[in-house]
Design a protein around this motif. Structure first.
Motif: not given
Length: 144
Positions: A82-87
């Motif tokens: 989630x922190x990596x920017x995934x949905x």
């Protein structure tokens, strides 16, 4: 031949109601006692080995701890993604399902009875159905 003569001698005694005497030696008696003792010991060994449970409390605690550790690793991985920017919706769907399965297995392994597990399984099934049943995008009214 000797056996036939012994049988021939005992038949008239049996017919008349007299019981023939059996001659045995002390050695024969000791041999029979040893055979009986060996049979008793083998039976007691079989019963003692059958009484050992396969699943001990230590085994259940170890497996339960490993399942909880696995669940924590899955949560950490979901947080990282989630922190990596995934949905977040797809991450929640995949990892939520994995955590629900892990929780269900934990409840079973921890040794709870069917009556204790049933409500929790119902709740976990409801959450899993919600996670897997929701769509990313709402459908438009005119399309199927």
């Amino acid at each position: 031949m000797k056996e036939l003569s012994t049988i021939a001698e005992t038949l008239p005694l049996i017919a008349s109601g007299d019981t023939p005497r059996v001659s045995t030696t002390n050695n024969e008696i000791r041999e029979l006692e040893q055979k009986i003792q060996a049979q008793v010991e083998s039976i007691s060994l079989e019963q003692s080995s059958a009484a050992k449970p396969i699943w001990s409390a230590k085994n259940a605690m170890t497996v339960s701890s490993m399942i909880l550790l696995y669940s924590l690793i899955v949560l950490a991985l979901a947080t990282y993604l989630i922190r990596l920017g995934k949905s977040s919706a797809s991450v929640l769907r995949i990892f939520g399902t994995v955590l629900i399965i892990s929780s269900s297995i934990f409840l079973i392994v921890a040794g709870y009875s069917n009556q204790q597990i049933a409500p929790a399984m119902g709740l976990l099934g409801t959450v899993a159905g919600y996670l897997l049943g929701t769509d990313k995008e709402p459908k438009k009214p005119g399309t199927d």
